[in-house]
Write a protein that holds these residues in place. Structure first.
Motif, PDB file in Angstrom:
ATOM      1  N   UNK A 174       0.830  -1.215   0.000  1.00  0.00           N
ATOM      2  CA  UNK A 174       0.000   0.000   0.000  1.00  0.00           C
ATOM      3  C   UNK A 174       0.859   1.258   0.000  1.00  0.00           C
ATOM      4  N   UNK A 175       2.002   1.183   0.698  1.00  0.00           N
ATOM      5  CA  UNK A 175       2.912   2.340   0.720  1.00  0.00           C
ATOM      6  C   UNK A 175       3.389   2.638  -0.697  1.00  0.00           C
ATOM      7  N   UNK A 176       3.674   1.574  -1.471  1.00  0.00           N
ATOM      8  CA  UNK A 176       4.089   1.745  -2.865  1.00  0.00           C
ATOM      9  C   UNK A 176       3.005   2.435  -3.671  1.00  0.00           C
ATOM     10  N   UNK A 177       1.791   1.955  -3.467  1.00  0.00           N
ATOM     11  CA  UNK A 177       0.652   2.532  -4.188  1.00  0.00           C
ATOM     12  C   UNK A 177       0.456   4.008  -3.784  1.00  0.00           C
ATOM     13  N   UNK A 178       0.656   4.277  -2.505  1.00  0.00           N
ATOM     14  CA  UNK A 178       0.525   5.648  -1.999  1.00  0.00           C
ATOM     15  C   UNK A 178       1.560   6.567  -2.648  1.00  0.00           C
ATOM     16  N   UNK A 179       2.767   6.004  -2.879  1.00  0.00           N
ATOM     17  CA  UNK A 179       3.833   6.804  -3.490  1.00  0.00           C
ATOM     18  C   UNK A 179       3.445   7.339  -4.864  1.00  0.00           C
ATOM     19  N   UNK A 180       2.690   6.550  -5.618  1.00  0.00           N
ATOM     20  CA  UNK A 180       2.407   6.954  -6.999  1.00  0.00           C
ATOM     21  C   UNK A 180       0.990   7.513  -7.188  1.00  0.00           C
ATOM     22  N   UNK A 267       8.244  -6.682  -5.080  1.00  0.00           N
ATOM     23  CA  UNK A 267       8.348  -6.327  -6.508  1.00  0.00           C
ATOM     24  C   UNK A 267       7.535  -5.078  -6.812  1.00  0.00           C
ATOM     25  N   UNK A 268       6.336  -5.034  -6.269  1.00  0.00           N
ATOM     26  CA  UNK A 268       5.450  -3.907  -6.559  1.00  0.00           C
ATOM     27  C   UNK A 268       6.001  -2.610  -5.953  1.00  0.00           C
ATOM     28  N   UNK A 269       6.511  -2.714  -4.732  1.00  0.00           N
ATOM     29  CA  UNK A 269       7.037  -1.504  -4.093  1.00  0.00           C
ATOM     30  C   UNK A 269       8.214  -0.937  -4.896  1.00  0.00           C
ATOM     31  N   UNK A 270       9.109  -1.852  -5.333  1.00  0.00           N
ATOM     32  CA  UNK A 270      10.269  -1.378  -6.121  1.00  0.00           C
ATOM     33  C   UNK A 270       9.812  -0.701  -7.412  1.00  0.00           C
ATOM     34  N   UNK A 271       8.811  -1.287  -8.049  1.00  0.00           N
ATOM     35  CA  UNK A 271       8.295  -0.710  -9.301  1.00  0.00           C
ATOM     36  C   UNK A 271       7.700   0.678  -9.026  1.00  0.00           C
ATOM     37  N   UNK A 272       6.916   0.770  -7.944  1.00  0.00           N
ATOM     38  CA  UNK A 272       6.287   2.056  -7.598  1.00  0.00           C
ATOM     39  C   UNK A 272       7.342   3.109  -7.273  1.00  0.00           C
ATOM     40  N   UNK A 273       8.360   2.673  -6.551  1.00  0.00           N
ATOM     41  CA  UNK A 273       9.412   3.602  -6.151  1.00  0.00           C
ATOM     42  C   UNK A 273      10.135   4.159  -7.378  1.00  0.00           C
ATOM     43  N   UNK A 274      10.438   3.254  -8.316  1.00  0.00           N
ATOM     44  CA  UNK A 274      11.126   3.685  -9.545  1.00  0.00           C
ATOM     45  C   UNK A 274      10.240   4.677 -10.315  1.00  0.00           C
ATOM     46  N   UNK A 275       8.969   4.336 -10.398  1.00  0.00           N
ATOM     47  CA  UNK A 275       8.026   5.192 -11.129  1.00  0.00           C
ATOM     48  C   UNK A 275       7.869   6.561 -10.436  1.00  0.00           C
ATOM     49  N   UNK A 276       7.840   6.537  -9.107  1.00  0.00           N
ATOM     50  CA  UNK A 276       7.716   7.797  -8.351  1.00  0.00           C
ATOM     51  C   UNK A 276       8.932   8.685  -8.602  1.00  0.00           C
TER      52      UNK A 276
END
Lengths: 288, 274
Positions: A174-180, A267-276
């Motif tokens: 959810x933190x990943x999703x929140x980032x983006x 995996x999802x968090x890393x993807x979100x972080x890169x996208x952010x």
């Protein structure tokens, strides 16, 4: 282990420790210890009392029905879901939007993943206070049939700890999703926690749900977490849908589903972080 | 007379001006509407299934659906009224409000009016969807009484919200925690998910200071006249709600003046990131 790996682990642990301390300060130092104690006491007890009164109104004051401890324990342990899930994803909102420090955290020698987990640990600590208060209140006031010394510790501790780890991993997701996301981040934690409350049989046996929702519930690790915790504390299962599963099966399903959630979450968090980072969202100010 | 008319116009324009963003916000971010209907519906559904697991009578499903719809108002009062000045302080708008040549009471009324209308859309959606999904049927015994109770409940409730907004002027980040603290305990004391009568006379009487307690009880009596779970007579409950409406609005006005002065003296109006 190479020197570099050892150093990386040391940094991760330091990040976890510092974030836990910071999170605890944010959670507790907004007021004096007395008011904090009152706050910690009233909220969980009021939450439990809503269900207790609902039960008593229907049962006419009887508490010997096995569904009563089922509801009470499920509600008590569900406190962790709200605390850990939302604790971790709210850390992103707080640090980015409220305090405006997320960008500084990213440029400091810190492992952000472990930093977020640390913030979750802090919320787990405040959640644990609430869970203990709720359980003790239930045992003392409503004679809940729970004996902390005689319960099935061999089942309780592995189930409890794996479940908490699973919650933290969903929190990271959810933190990943929140980032983006910009305008929906406040709702996401609540939506997930609310959906889990309904679908994982937190306060009622899964059997009362429509079939489709039952199947979704059976696919969620939290269902097995709560079932395992209840079995360890009460010794029996009230849910006909889950009763055929042995203790070992519950543990295996919980462990393997947590592993799956972990892999997806990482995996999802890393993807979100890169996208952010690519989209310049790390220091976004939406003013919502 | 000319001055009075001018001041009245400024007052009314402020009310409309402050209500405007809340009304227009309804359609600016439509996905929010989904979340704001979907989230209370999830909680409501969980409580409905608890009653079903316990084998409760069908009217309890109706009690929960109505309570679930009314949570939208309480949440709006807490997070969009009580804590509003705290958010405004954080975003730097509060100082602008205070130097604007208008009444602070008009700002609060605008917030209340806008919030009331926007929340009614959400509450109605929860009520209709909840009734459809869980097959709840309401039999209104007296439409006039129901609308009157609903009206006074909202006026008294938002009056209380205005008092909170003034009180929260003094708060820093504890405002968030205090609003959070006023959720579950009020859900319990006001009987959002069960008839308030079951808490006993004295607790119910004390909880009646929260307008939604009597409002919900009266509405349940009017929608389920045969259920027999009423706390007080609907007429008495309506009268108390009318009195609370007047008292809370006057108290909100006094509190606002007093606490604004305190906040000015203690330099709390522009403190941010606390």
């Amino acid at each position: 282990m190479t020197v570099l790996q050892r150093e990386s682990w040391r940094e991760s642990l330091r990040s976890l420790k510092v974030a836990t301390w910071l999170g605890w300060q944010i959670e507790s130092n907004w007021t004096d210890p007395f008011l904090f104690a009152v706050y910690s006491l009233i909220k969980p007890i009021a939450g439990a009392m809503i269900l207790v009164v609902m039960y008593l109104v229907v049962s006419g004051g009887q508490t010997d029905n096995p569904i009563f401890p089922y509801i009470y324990l499920g509600n008590a342990f569900y406190i962790y879901v709200g605390s850990v899930l939302m604790g971790i994803s709210y850390a992103v909102i707080e640090d980015r939007e409220h305090y405006g420090v997320l960008k500084y955290i990213y440029v400091s020698p810190i492992q952000v993943y472990f930093y977020l987990l640390g913030r979750g640990v802090a919320r787990t600590l405040t959640g644990t206070i609430a869970v203990i208060i709720t359980l003790v209140f239930g045992v003392l006031v409503f004679k809940l049939p729970v004996n902390f010394l005689k319960m099935n510790h061999a089942l309780f501790w592995p189930v409890f700890l794996i479940g908490l780890a699973g919650l933290a991993l969903v929190g990271i997701l959810l933190a990943g999703l929140t980032l983006i996301t910009a305008r929906h981040n406040y709702f996401m934690g609540e939506a997930v926690a609310g959906a889990l409350y309904l679908l994982c049989g937190a306060v009622f046996p899964l059997d009362v749900l429509p079939k489709v929702l039952q199947y979704i519930g059976l696919g969620l690790p939290m269902t097995y977490w709560l079932e395992g915790v209840r079995r360890a504390m009460l010794g029996t299962s009230v849910s006909p849908v889950l009763a055929p599963f042995t203790h070992e099966t519950i543990l295996i399903i919980l462990f393997s589903s947590t592993l799956c959630v972990g892999a997806i979450s990482l995996g999802f968090y890393r993807w979100c972080e890169r996208r952010a980072k690519e989209k310049g969202l790390i220091d976004m100010q939406t003013m919502y | 007379m000319k001055n009075f008319r001018r001041e009245l116009m400024v007052f009314l324009r402020t009310v409309i001006g402050r209500a405007y963003p809340r009304l227009i916000g309804l359609q600016r971010e439509r996905s929010w509407l989904f979340f704001e209907i979907f989230l209370p519906l999830l909680g409501t559904a969980a409580f409905v299934y608890i009653y079903r697991a316990l084998g409760a009578k069908p009217e309890f499903t109706g009690f929960v659906v109505l309570g679930g719809a009314m949570t939208a108002y309480w949440m709006n009062v807490l997070w969009s009224m009580a804590t509003q000045f705290y958010w405004e302080k954080e975003t730097g708008n509060l100082a602008l409000y205070l130097i604007a040549p208008t009444s602070r009471m008009a700002i609060l009324l605008g917030m209340a009016f806008g919030g009331m209308v926007a929340t009614t859309v959400r509450a109605l959606a929860v009520l209709i969807l909840g009734s459809l999904v869980f097959r709840v049927t309401f039999t209104v015994s007296n439409w006039g009484a129901l609308l009157l109770v609903f009206f006074f409940t909202l006026v008294a409730l938002y009056g209380l919200g205005m008092i909170f907004a003034s009180a929260f002027l003094l708060y820093g980040r504890e405002a968030w925690h205090m609003a959070n603290l006023l959720q579950e305990p009020v859900f319990l004391l006001s009987g959002f998910y069960f008839p308030i009568k079951s808490l006993g006379f004295w607790i119910s009487a004390g909880a009646s200071l929260i307008p939604i307690t009597l409002g919900l009880d009266a509405m349940r009596q009017l929608l389920y006249p045969q259920a027999g779970w009423g706390f007080l007579d609907v007429g008495i409950e309506t009268t108390i709600l009318a009195v609370l409406s007047v008292v809370f609005l006057i108290a909100a006005h006094r509190m606002l003046l007093w606490l604004e002065n305190v906040a000015r003296r203690e330099g709390r109006l522009t403190v941010r990131g606390q």
